[in-house]
Structures are given as structure tokens and as C-alpha cells.
Motif scaffolding. Structure first.
Motif, PDB file in Angstrom:
ATOM      1  N   ALA A   1      10.305 -14.148  -7.741  1.00  0.00           N
ATOM      2  CA  ALA A   1       8.986 -13.581  -6.714  1.00  0.00           C
ATOM      3  C   ALA A   1       9.783 -13.414  -5.276  1.00  0.00           C
ATOM      4  O   ALA A   1       9.323 -13.893  -4.296  1.00  0.00           O
ATOM      5  CB  ALA A   1       8.028 -14.774  -6.558  1.00  0.00           C
ATOM      6  N   ARG A   2      10.799 -12.782  -5.207  1.00  0.00           N
ATOM      7  CA  ARG A   2      11.474 -12.423  -4.069  1.00  0.00           C
ATOM      8  C   ARG A   2      10.654 -11.349  -3.374  1.00  0.00           C
ATOM      9  O   ARG A   2      10.876 -10.983  -2.231  1.00  0.00           O
ATOM     10  CB  ARG A   2      13.075 -12.203  -4.225  1.00  0.00           C
ATOM     11  N   GLY A   3       9.946 -10.333  -3.937  1.00  0.00           N
ATOM     12  CA  GLY A   3       9.144  -9.267  -3.693  1.00  0.00           C
ATOM     13  C   GLY A   3      10.020  -8.026  -3.248  1.00  0.00           C
ATOM     14  O   GLY A   3       9.401  -7.028  -2.476  1.00  0.00           O
ATOM     15  N   LEU A   4      11.452  -7.916  -3.449  1.00  0.00           N
ATOM     16  CA  LEU A   4      12.092  -6.910  -3.215  1.00  0.00           C
ATOM     17  C   LEU A   4      11.584  -5.643  -3.915  1.00  0.00           C
ATOM     18  O   LEU A   4      11.461  -4.383  -3.422  1.00  0.00           O
ATOM     19  CB  LEU A   4      13.374  -7.198  -3.628  1.00  0.00           C
ATOM     20  N   CYS A   5      10.825  -5.614  -4.962  1.00  0.00           N
ATOM     21  CA  CYS A   5      10.407  -4.575  -5.828  1.00  0.00           C
ATOM     22  C   CYS A   5       9.307  -4.066  -5.013  1.00  0.00           C
ATOM     23  O   CYS A   5       9.170  -2.973  -4.826  1.00  0.00           O
ATOM     24  CB  CYS A   5      10.246  -4.783  -7.214  1.00  0.00           C
ATOM     25  N   HIS A   6       8.515  -4.776  -4.476  1.00  0.00           N
ATOM     26  CA  HIS A   6       7.189  -4.342  -3.605  1.00  0.00           C
ATOM     27  C   HIS A   6       7.757  -3.719  -2.235  1.00  0.00           C
ATOM     28  O   HIS A   6       7.383  -2.682  -2.046  1.00  0.00           O
ATOM     29  CB  HIS A   6       6.435  -5.458  -3.241  1.00  0.00           C
TER      30      HIS A   6
ATOM     31  N   ASP B   1       1.193 -10.732  -6.058  1.00  0.00           N
ATOM     32  CA  ASP B   1       0.021 -11.594  -6.148  1.00  0.00           C
ATOM     33  C   ASP B   1       0.328 -12.677  -5.147  1.00  0.00           C
ATOM     34  O   ASP B   1       0.936 -12.489  -4.150  1.00  0.00           O
ATOM     35  CB  ASP B   1      -0.137 -12.342  -7.509  1.00  0.00           C
ATOM     36  N   GLU B   2      -0.655 -13.835  -5.015  1.00  0.00           N
ATOM     37  CA  GLU B   2      -0.762 -14.837  -4.102  1.00  0.00           C
ATOM     38  C   GLU B   2       0.495 -15.520  -4.067  1.00  0.00           C
ATOM     39  O   GLU B   2       0.651 -16.224  -2.822  1.00  0.00           O
ATOM     40  CB  GLU B   2      -1.943 -15.615  -4.061  1.00  0.00           C
ATOM     41  N   TRP B   3       1.222 -15.633  -4.941  1.00  0.00           N
ATOM     42  CA  TRP B   3       2.637 -16.397  -5.002  1.00  0.00           C
ATOM     43  C   TRP B   3       3.737 -15.600  -4.576  1.00  0.00           C
ATOM     44  O   TRP B   3       4.862 -15.997  -4.811  1.00  0.00           O
ATOM     45  CB  TRP B   3       2.835 -17.096  -6.173  1.00  0.00           C
TER      46      TRP B   3
ATOM     47  N   VAL C   1       2.282  -4.783 -11.513  1.00  0.00           N
ATOM     48  CA  VAL C   1       2.607  -3.499 -11.743  1.00  0.00           C
ATOM     49  C   VAL C   1       1.232  -2.907 -11.688  1.00  0.00           C
ATOM     50  O   VAL C   1       0.429  -3.146 -12.622  1.00  0.00           O
ATOM     51  CB  VAL C   1       3.469  -2.969 -12.905  1.00  0.00           C
ATOM     52  N   THR C   2       0.841  -1.955 -10.819  1.00  0.00           N
ATOM     53  CA  THR C   2      -0.410  -1.255 -10.871  1.00  0.00           C
ATOM     54  C   THR C   2      -0.751   0.006 -11.471  1.00  0.00           C
ATOM     55  O   THR C   2      -1.874   0.286 -11.403  1.00  0.00           O
ATOM     56  CB  THR C   2      -1.049  -1.215  -9.146  1.00  0.00           C
ATOM     57  N   ASP C   3       0.401   0.683 -11.738  1.00  0.00           N
ATOM     58  CA  ASP C   3       0.206   1.908 -11.986  1.00  0.00           C
ATOM     59  C   ASP C   3       1.496   2.344 -12.686  1.00  0.00           C
ATOM     60  O   ASP C   3       2.568   1.732 -12.653  1.00  0.00           O
ATOM     61  CB  ASP C   3      -0.140   2.878 -10.819  1.00  0.00           C
ATOM     62  N   ALA C   4       1.329   3.589 -13.374  1.00  0.00           N
ATOM     63  CA  ALA C   4       2.736   4.231 -14.343  1.00  0.00           C
ATOM     64  C   ALA C   4       3.220   4.744 -13.102  1.00  0.00           C
ATOM     65  O   ALA C   4       2.975   4.990 -11.903  1.00  0.00           O
ATOM     66  CB  ALA C   4       2.157   5.176 -14.922  1.00  0.00           C
ATOM     67  N   VAL C   5       4.523   5.035 -13.312  1.00  0.00           N
ATOM     68  CA  VAL C   5       5.474   5.378 -12.128  1.00  0.00           C
ATOM     69  C   VAL C   5       5.526   6.959 -12.204  1.00  0.00           C
ATOM     70  O   VAL C   5       5.946   7.565 -13.401  1.00  0.00           O
ATOM     71  CB  VAL C   5       7.281   5.025 -12.401  1.00  0.00           C
TER      72      VAL C   5
END
Length: 64
Positions: free
Chosen positions: A14-19, A29-31, A36-40
């Protein structure tokens, strides 16, 4: 061809770099774990590959 990001949950920390690198496709998410919300889309494939390479835990991959 529909490509998606897949998360290796045991490896993710959960480092968040991908986001940060791909906010169009990855929410957190909250943590801080990626959702992943959609296809690339083709236009973001290079960014998705960069996110996969940058993941410090190697917890992301692109699947067809």
C-alpha cells in the motif's frame, strides 16, 4: 484487446505509487491499497508499464 492491471495482494504494501503514476486506472482504498477501476486504454499502456516497473514490491502486472 483488453488489458488490465492485476495486483498481487500478498506482495502489495500500500505505498500508492501505482496510483500516483496511473490515477486514471488505479484508485486507492481507505488503507492505501490499489483498486483497479478500469481496463488500461491503449493510450495509457506506456504509463501502465511504467507503473508495473516502478512498483517497489513487484506487486503489479499487466494481463490480457
Amino acid at each position: 484487446m483488453s488489458r488490465r492491471l492485476r495486483v498481487d495482494w500478498p506482495a502489495c504494501r500500500a505505498r500508492g505509487l501505482c496510483h500516483e503514476l496511473l490515477p486514471e486506472v488505479v484508485d486507492l482504498d481507505e488503507w492505501g491499497y490499489p483498486i483497479v477501476t478500469d481496463a488500461v486504454p491503449d493510450a495509457l499502456l506506456a504509463d501502465a508499464r511504467a507503473a508495473v516497473r516502478a512498483c517497489p514490491r513487484l506487486a503489479l502486472r499487466i494481463v490480457d
